[in-house]
Write an enzyme that holds these catalytic residues in place. Structure first.
Site, PDB file in Angstrom:
ATOM      1  N   GLU A  86      41.848  44.679  40.354  1.00  0.00           N
ATOM      2  CA  GLU A  86      42.174  46.087  39.756  1.00  0.00           C
ATOM      3  C   GLU A  86      42.824  45.939  38.357  1.00  0.00           C
ATOM      4  O   GLU A  86      43.621  45.129  38.245  1.00  0.00           O
ATOM      5  CB  GLU A  86      43.173  46.986  40.571  1.00  0.00           C
ATOM      6  CG  GLU A  86      43.573  48.298  40.243  1.00  0.00           C
ATOM      7  CD  GLU A  86      44.662  48.954  41.158  1.00  0.00           C
ATOM      8  OE1 GLU A  86      44.685  50.122  40.881  1.00  0.00           O
ATOM      9  OE2 GLU A  86      44.951  48.364  42.021  1.00  0.00           O
ATOM     10  N   LYS A 133      38.966  55.156  41.183  1.00  0.00           N
ATOM     11  CA  LYS A 133      39.822  55.270  42.027  1.00  0.00           C
ATOM     12  C   LYS A 133      40.202  56.842  42.782  1.00  0.00           C
ATOM     13  O   LYS A 133      40.212  57.566  41.740  1.00  0.00           O
ATOM     14  CB  LYS A 133      40.968  54.622  41.772  1.00  0.00           C
ATOM     15  CG  LYS A 133      42.094  54.226  42.928  1.00  0.00           C
ATOM     16  CD  LYS A 133      43.187  53.493  42.425  1.00  0.00           C
ATOM     17  CE  LYS A 133      44.159  53.051  43.498  1.00  0.00           C
ATOM     18  NZ  LYS A 133      45.247  52.485  43.044  1.00  0.00           N
ATOM     19  N   CYS A 152      42.282  49.265  45.564  1.00  0.00           N
ATOM     20  CA  CYS A 152      43.587  48.870  46.335  1.00  0.00           C
ATOM     21  C   CYS A 152      43.890  50.250  47.281  1.00  0.00           C
ATOM     22  O   CYS A 152      43.555  50.253  48.257  1.00  0.00           O
ATOM     23  CB  CYS A 152      44.714  49.287  45.047  1.00  0.00           C
ATOM     24  SG  CYS A 152      46.322  48.464  45.415  1.00  0.00           S
TER      25      CYS A 152
END
Length: 286
Positions: free
Chosen positions: A43, A111, A143
């Site tokens: 990320e 995300k 994540c």
């Protein structure tokens, strides 16, 4: 079908885009030399992950140097590359993951579950992304996305391989090693969630995390002098144990078996809330 894959675990320096690209390029070159077909970077690998980062200034659109470099390496080296970056798109700032194919194909996942300081910097993504590859259908997460049931419910029965780029912290004081009193139990989940999801859905899972020092900023709490959890991993469904990194820079390479749903059978999508995952980690088979 067999896939030779790599998770690239890097120290990513906040704001040092040129340096981060150089370090990533060296790892991608090793992937090429090792016969890797698909490589995953963490990320925000190009900008670094930092609550003080000047993302409005350093984020890139589709013509930026990061994507240009990744597309060039993908095309020249015949390498599929997934990599996290800060993206300017349609007037908004996103925490995104690019997926570049040697055939010129290109996908962007944004995300969907922002945490802590990210909520004031980035706009949420709105939908899952599924990419077609020679090995089957690939789904993506970034994540904290991976702890949510909805993410894997959206993908259940629709993907044959999962890719996650991450900057997951250890939630522990890097000097003393003492876990944070509130969030300390979350750090070890970086190594457990990929294994659990891979086993439950019976699909390969590639997890690339950052490593090195960081500061974790949680609203209304003092900053934690933290480090990233590392533990990047390649998980092969129910077929074998994960191949996993430690907490320092690493290139994790393994061959994964990607199969169609008809071969592996139906799999339930179990809850992936942190509390449930903590229970699973002590009761599930490795």
């Amino acid at each position: 079908m067999e896939l030779r894959a790599a998770a690239i675990q890097l120290r990513c320096v906040p704001g040092d885009i040129s340096g981060n690209l150089d370090r990533a390029d060296a790892s991608l070159a090793r992937c090429r030399d090792e016969g890797v077909e698909l490589a995953v970077l963490p990320e925000l690998f190009n900008t670094g992950y930092c609550s003080r980062g000047d993302y409005p200034r350093i984020a890139e659109d589709g013509e930026g140097k990061t994507l240009a470099a990744l597309r060039d390496r993908s095309r020249r080296w015949g390498l599929w590359i997934a990599a996290g970056y800060a993206e300017h798109h349609a007037g908004h700032l996103y925490n995104s993951l690019a997926f570049c194919g040697p055939d010129g194909s290109f996908h962007v996942y944004r995300k969907r579950h922002l945490v802590f300081w990210e909520c004031t910097r980035f706009r949420k993504g709105r939908e899952p992304i599924i990419a077609q590859t020679p090995w089957g259908r690939v789904g993506f997460a970034i994540c904290a996305d991976m702890i949510y049931r909805r993410v894997w419910s959206d993908y259940r029965g629709r993907i044959d391989l999962a890719i996650v780029g991450s900057a997951w912290p250890d939630f522990a004081d890097r000097r003393s090693g003492r876990p944070n009193w509130l969030y300390g139990r979350l750090g070890p989940l970086a190594g457990e969630i990929p294994r659990i999801v891979s086993h439950d859905l019976d699909i390969p899972f590639i997890f690339a995390n950052q490593c090195g020092e960081t500061e974790t900023r949680v609203p209304l709490m003092p900053r934690i002098p933290d480090r990233f959890a590392g533990r990047s991993a390649l998980c092969d469904g129910r077929r074998s144990l994960p191949v996993r990194a430690g907490t320092e820079e690493a290139l994790v390479i393994a061959s994964l078996r990607v199969t169609s749903p008809s071969v592996r059978g139906a799999s339930p999508c179990r809850s992936t809330s942190p509390s449930v995952l903590a229970d699973w980690s002590s009761t599930s088979a490795a």
